[in-house]
Motif scaffolding. Structure first.
Motif, PDB file in Angstrom:
ATOM      1  N   CYS A  20      44.037  40.473  46.632  1.00 18.90           N
ATOM      2  CA  CYS A  20      44.908  41.996  47.255  1.00 18.90           C
ATOM      3  C   CYS A  20      45.419  41.159  48.932  1.00 18.90           C
ATOM      4  O   CYS A  20      46.552  42.306  49.534  1.00 18.90           O
ATOM      5  N   GLN A  27      40.272  35.917  41.588  1.00 19.31           N
ATOM      6  CA  GLN A  27      40.879  36.753  40.989  1.00 19.31           C
ATOM      7  C   GLN A  27      40.084  37.800  41.294  1.00 19.31           C
ATOM      8  O   GLN A  27      38.197  37.740  40.897  1.00 19.31           O
ATOM      9  N   THR A  28      40.848  39.256  42.146  1.00 17.09           N
ATOM     10  CA  THR A  28      39.811  40.586  42.059  1.00 17.09           C
ATOM     11  C   THR A  28      39.912  41.753  42.007  1.00 17.09           C
ATOM     12  O   THR A  28      40.250  42.506  42.018  1.00 17.09           O
ATOM     13  N   PRO A  29      40.312  41.472  40.662  1.00 15.66           N
ATOM     14  CA  PRO A  29      41.469  42.852  39.580  1.00 15.66           C
ATOM     15  C   PRO A  29      40.661  44.114  40.519  1.00 15.66           C
ATOM     16  O   PRO A  29      41.469  44.980  40.310  1.00 15.66           O
ATOM     17  N   ASN A  30      39.287  44.359  39.967  1.00 12.22           N
ATOM     18  CA  ASN A  30      38.921  45.559  40.300  1.00 12.22           C
ATOM     19  C   ASN A  30      38.468  45.944  41.822  1.00 12.22           C
ATOM     20  O   ASN A  30      39.103  47.320  41.787  1.00 12.22           O
ATOM     21  N   LEU A  31      38.658  45.115  42.901  1.00 14.19           N
ATOM     22  CA  LEU A  31      38.938  45.997  44.249  1.00 14.19           C
ATOM     23  C   LEU A  31      40.256  45.346  44.180  1.00 14.19           C
ATOM     24  O   LEU A  31      41.019  46.347  45.443  1.00 14.19           O
ATOM     25  N   ASP A  32      41.397  44.664  43.524  1.00 12.43           N
ATOM     26  CA  ASP A  32      42.590  44.897  44.128  1.00 12.43           C
ATOM     27  C   ASP A  32      43.049  46.702  44.073  1.00 12.43           C
ATOM     28  O   ASP A  32      43.764  47.087  43.895  1.00 12.43           O
ATOM     29  N   ARG A  33      42.844  46.540  42.544  1.00 13.83           N
ATOM     30  CA  ARG A  33      43.313  48.437  41.935  1.00 13.83           C
ATOM     31  C   ARG A  33      42.349  48.917  42.684  1.00 13.83           C
ATOM     32  O   ARG A  33      43.176  49.756  43.151  1.00 13.83           O
ATOM     33  N   LEU A  34      41.361  49.035  43.450  1.00 12.46           N
ATOM     34  CA  LEU A  34      40.659  49.916  44.685  1.00 12.46           C
ATOM     35  C   LEU A  34      41.520  50.079  45.504  1.00 12.46           C
ATOM     36  O   LEU A  34      41.606  51.083  46.069  1.00 12.46           O
ATOM     37  N   THR A  37      44.891  52.018  44.347  1.00 12.33           N
ATOM     38  CA  THR A  37      44.649  53.763  44.381  1.00 12.33           C
ATOM     39  C   THR A  37      43.356  53.991  45.452  1.00 12.33           C
ATOM     40  O   THR A  37      43.320  55.508  45.623  1.00 12.33           O
ATOM     41  N   ASP A 181      22.962  48.019  39.805  1.00 11.79           N
ATOM     42  CA  ASP A 181      23.428  48.235  38.447  1.00 11.79           C
ATOM     43  C   ASP A 181      22.624  49.838  39.119  1.00 11.79           C
ATOM     44  O   ASP A 181      23.460  51.055  38.552  1.00 11.79           O
ATOM     45  N   THR A 184      24.383  51.299  40.787  1.00 15.68           N
ATOM     46  CA  THR A 184      25.660  52.381  40.904  1.00 15.68           C
ATOM     47  C   THR A 184      26.390  53.624  39.960  1.00 15.68           C
ATOM     48  O   THR A 184      26.538  54.078  40.505  1.00 15.68           O
TER      49      THR A 184
END
Length: 204
Positions: A20, A27-34, A37, A181, A184
């Motif tokens: 991002c 590839q950091t898709p979850n951090l990119d989504r954060l 949003t 875990d 989280t």
């Protein structure tokens, strides 16, 4: 309406490592989504060492204002640990600001700041906490019975069979328990039970 906030701090992770922020190899898709949003900063300065970085996040001040440039007892650091500028409870913290604004507040993960039981973490403005506990963070007369990083008795484990203190109580763990875990799960549980009021979670 007041937004809910979760501040996640990752040790030793530079922005340039995330896609991002333009990295084309990772590839950091979850951090990119954060980032998409939530809030993404284009400019941010922090210390190159974790202890003063935590003070910056907690106080909203650079070291030349909060007095912490380094670990205590080291060049640029406060003279002694847990005293003077190195006593996080002597500063106005982000937890206190949100608490005073009517937010439910929680801290979870790696603390690595000053404080003593029974007031550890809570005195800095957090209603609840779940922290990786070094030996000196354990409640009085409690010994860690889980895993260790390195030789037994050296540094308590934060990953497998971790050393965890939750709201002042030592949490027994097994060899199959994984610290991140558990942290989280704590964050999700706290957010769920406070979903009808604004909440702030600091997750280093």
């Amino acid at each position: 309406t007041r937004p809910n906030l979760i501040v996640i701090m990752a040790d030793d992770l530079g922005a340039k490592e995330l896609s991002c922020y333009g990295n084309t190899q990772h590839q950091t898709p979850n951090l990119d989504r954060l980032a998409r949003t939530g809030i993404q900063f284009n400019t941010c300065y922090t210390a190159c060492i974790c202890h003063p970085t935590r003070f910056e996040i907690m106080t909203g001040q650079y070291g030349h204002h909060n007095g912490v440039y380094h670990f205590p007892g080291r060049p640029g650091g406060p003279p002694k640990a847990n005293e003077g500028a190195d006593d996080i409870a002597s500063h106005l913290t982000i937890g206190q600001v949100f608490q005073q604004a009517g937010y439910a507040t929680a801290q979870c993960g790696k603390w690595q700041l000053s404080g003593q039981h029974p007031d550890l973490v809570v005195e800095t403005g957090f209603d609840e906490y779940c922290m990786w506990a070094y030996k000196h963070n354990l409640p009085p007369n409690v010994k860690h019975e889980g895993g260790w990083e390195g030789k037994r008795g050296s540094r308590t484990s934060r990953y497998w069979h971790p050393s965890i203190v939750c709201n002042g109580q030592y949490v027994p763990t097994s060899k199959d328990d994984y610290g991140p875990d558990m942290f989280t799960d704590f964050v999700i549980e706290f957010a769920g039970k406070n979903k009808d009021e604004p909440f702030f979670i600091y997750y280093p």
